[in-house]
Design a protein around this motif. Structure first.
Motif, PDB file in Angstrom:
ATOM      1  N   VAL A  56      70.216  33.243  44.956  1.00 38.70           N
ATOM      2  CA  VAL A  56      70.247  34.349  45.696  1.00 38.70           C
ATOM      3  C   VAL A  56      71.917  34.373  46.289  1.00 38.70           C
ATOM      4  O   VAL A  56      72.566  35.266  46.221  1.00 38.70           O
ATOM      5  N   GLU A  57      72.298  33.161  46.809  1.00 42.08           N
ATOM      6  CA  GLU A  57      73.610  32.835  47.450  1.00 42.08           C
ATOM      7  C   GLU A  57      74.639  33.025  46.156  1.00 42.08           C
ATOM      8  O   GLU A  57      75.829  33.759  46.190  1.00 42.08           O
ATOM      9  N   ALA A  58      74.377  32.751  45.029  1.00 44.36           N
ATOM     10  CA  ALA A  58      75.302  32.938  43.827  1.00 44.36           C
ATOM     11  C   ALA A  58      75.444  34.351  43.350  1.00 44.36           C
ATOM     12  O   ALA A  58      76.435  35.096  43.090  1.00 44.36           O
ATOM     13  N   ALA A  59      74.180  35.131  43.451  1.00 41.03           N
ATOM     14  CA  ALA A  59      74.186  36.512  43.206  1.00 41.03           C
ATOM     15  C   ALA A  59      75.068  37.366  44.150  1.00 41.03           C
ATOM     16  O   ALA A  59      75.808  38.278  43.809  1.00 41.03           O
ATOM     17  N   LEU A  60      74.879  36.865  45.543  1.00 40.48           N
ATOM     18  CA  LEU A  60      75.692  37.621  46.327  1.00 40.48           C
ATOM     19  C   LEU A  60      76.992  37.537  46.214  1.00 40.48           C
ATOM     20  O   LEU A  60      78.002  38.387  46.595  1.00 40.48           O
ATOM     21  N   SER A  61      77.405  36.139  45.935  1.00 46.63           N
ATOM     22  CA  SER A  61      78.912  35.915  45.691  1.00 46.63           C
ATOM     23  C   SER A  61      79.197  36.867  44.559  1.00 46.63           C
ATOM     24  O   SER A  61      80.598  37.298  44.763  1.00 46.63           O
ATOM     25  N   ALA A 109      70.267  43.281  54.981  1.00 45.71           N
ATOM     26  CA  ALA A 109      71.276  42.752  55.627  1.00 45.71           C
ATOM     27  C   ALA A 109      70.999  41.878  56.891  1.00 45.71           C
ATOM     28  O   ALA A 109      71.961  40.990  57.226  1.00 45.71           O
ATOM     29  N   ASP A 110      69.614  41.962  57.176  1.00 46.18           N
ATOM     30  CA  ASP A 110      69.316  41.101  58.253  1.00 46.18           C
ATOM     31  C   ASP A 110      68.502  39.739  58.032  1.00 46.18           C
ATOM     32  O   ASP A 110      68.408  38.769  58.607  1.00 46.18           O
ATOM     33  N   HIS A 111      68.613  39.572  56.451  1.00 45.21           N
ATOM     34  CA  HIS A 111      68.168  38.226  55.862  1.00 45.21           C
ATOM     35  C   HIS A 111      69.228  37.082  56.168  1.00 45.21           C
ATOM     36  O   HIS A 111      70.497  37.460  56.134  1.00 45.21           O
ATOM     37  N   ARG A 112      69.149  35.938  56.336  1.00 45.95           N
ATOM     38  CA  ARG A 112      69.836  34.868  56.695  1.00 45.95           C
ATOM     39  C   ARG A 112      70.606  34.731  55.717  1.00 45.95           C
ATOM     40  O   ARG A 112      71.945  34.094  55.902  1.00 45.95           O
ATOM     41  N   LEU A 113      70.327  34.644  54.491  1.00 42.78           N
ATOM     42  CA  LEU A 113      71.496  34.581  53.309  1.00 42.78           C
ATOM     43  C   LEU A 113      72.243  35.793  53.167  1.00 42.78           C
ATOM     44  O   LEU A 113      73.411  35.543  52.569  1.00 42.78           O
ATOM     45  N   VAL A 114      71.921  37.068  53.321  1.00 42.74           N
ATOM     46  CA  VAL A 114      72.328  38.289  53.113  1.00 42.74           C
ATOM     47  C   VAL A 114      73.456  38.650  54.315  1.00 42.74           C
ATOM     48  O   VAL A 114      74.789  39.091  53.783  1.00 42.74           O
ATOM     49  N   ALA A 115      73.103  38.140  55.565  1.00 46.06           N
ATOM     50  CA  ALA A 115      73.790  38.584  56.537  1.00 46.06           C
ATOM     51  C   ALA A 115      75.379  38.273  56.691  1.00 46.06           C
ATOM     52  O   ALA A 115      76.319  39.150  56.695  1.00 46.06           O
ATOM     53  N   PRO A 116      75.512  37.041  56.369  1.00 47.93           N
ATOM     54  CA  PRO A 116      76.973  36.609  56.236  1.00 47.93           C
ATOM     55  C   PRO A 116      77.839  37.350  55.124  1.00 47.93           C
ATOM     56  O   PRO A 116      79.026  37.626  55.469  1.00 47.93           O
ATOM     57  N   VAL A 117      77.258  37.555  54.163  1.00 43.42           N
ATOM     58  CA  VAL A 117      77.761  38.021  53.036  1.00 43.42           C
ATOM     59  C   VAL A 117      78.094  39.396  53.316  1.00 43.42           C
ATOM     60  O   VAL A 117      79.327  39.907  53.186  1.00 43.42           O
ATOM     61  N   VAL A 118      77.277  40.308  53.800  1.00 42.81           N
ATOM     62  CA  VAL A 118      77.519  41.704  54.086  1.00 42.81           C
ATOM     63  C   VAL A 118      78.496  41.804  55.352  1.00 42.81           C
ATOM     64  O   VAL A 118      79.100  42.583  55.133  1.00 42.81           O
ATOM     65  N   SER A 119      78.188  41.084  56.053  1.00 47.57           N
ATOM     66  CA  SER A 119      79.362  41.035  57.209  1.00 47.57           C
ATOM     67  C   SER A 119      80.675  40.855  56.743  1.00 47.57           C
ATOM     68  O   SER A 119      81.800  41.510  56.980  1.00 47.57           O
ATOM     69  N   ARG A 120      80.824  39.868  55.886  1.00 50.37           N
ATOM     70  CA  ARG A 120      82.229  39.622  55.340  1.00 50.37           C
ATOM     71  C   ARG A 120      82.797  40.620  54.244  1.00 50.37           C
ATOM     72  O   ARG A 120      83.912  41.148  54.338  1.00 50.37           O
TER      73      ARG A 120
END
Length: 198
Positions: A56-61, A109-120
């Motif tokens: 998931v982190e790689a996909a969001l990146s 966006a409230d998911h702990r893995l998604v939130a920092p990426v969306v914020s950035r």
């Protein structure tokens, strides 16, 4: 003898996970269905990732690179900030409703893995718009307001176009161009300098 299959990379898995998010949200990222879609086994997955969270982190990146940094990079050669602003809005509004990926990412966006990426990503996009409005000649306070207004217009348009297709009366290229003109005229109202708004 059957030709050996191409060895899948971590990027192949990330791209497949990103497609899954676009189709069904974050919950659609599941290893076995992705392996089947890629024509491989779970063993290939574990050769690149320790667990689903890492995928998931790689996909969001990948989402961040493709839909923010790559967009910005394509406009870098245009010297006129008003032309860059038009390019930006034409691209993001023109693509709205064609892919639910951004809407599905924002929905998580409230998911702990998604939130920092969306914020950035949101901060990067707003900062880029802010820099454009400053380059056009708006003072920092006004540039910040216009950047925020432009970004919220994009998010709202994207949500409507994806979740309620047909609601927005943009059925052809002429209507889309007139709509973009109206948005830019509002955002560039009272623009300083010799260059008039669109």
């Amino acid at each position: 003898m059957e030709q050996e299959r191409r060895r899948l990379t971590a990027d192949d898995w990330a791209a497949a996970a990103l497609t899954a998010i676009g189709a069904g949200g974050l919950a659609a990222v599941a290893i076995e269905p992705l392996a089947a879609r890629l024509g491989t086994t779970k063993g290939s997955f574990y050769g690149h990732f320790s667990n689903r969270e890492a995928l998931v982190e790689a996909a969001l990146s990948l989402w961040e690179k493709q839909f923010t940094e790559a967009y910005i990079a394509t406009m870098a050669t245009e010297p006129d900030p008003m032309a860059r602003l038009r390019m930006l809005f034409t691209r993001i509004i023109g693509n709205a409703g064609q892919d639910a990926l951004a809407v599905n990412v924002l929905a998580s966006a409230d998911h702990r893995l998604v939130a920092p990426v969306v914020s950035r990503v949101e901060q990067r996009r707003i900062d880029y718009s802010f820099a454009l409005f400053e380059e056009i000649g708006f003072p920092p306070t006004v540039a910040a307001q216009r950047a925020m207004l432009g970004y919220t217009a994009y998010v709202g348009h994207s949500q409507l176009a994806t979740r309620l297709p047909g609601v927005l009366p943009l059925k052809d290229a002429d209507q889309l161009t007139r709509y973009i003109d109206s948005v830019l005229n509002l955002l560039l109202h009272d623009a300083p300098g010799p260059t008039a708004p669109v």
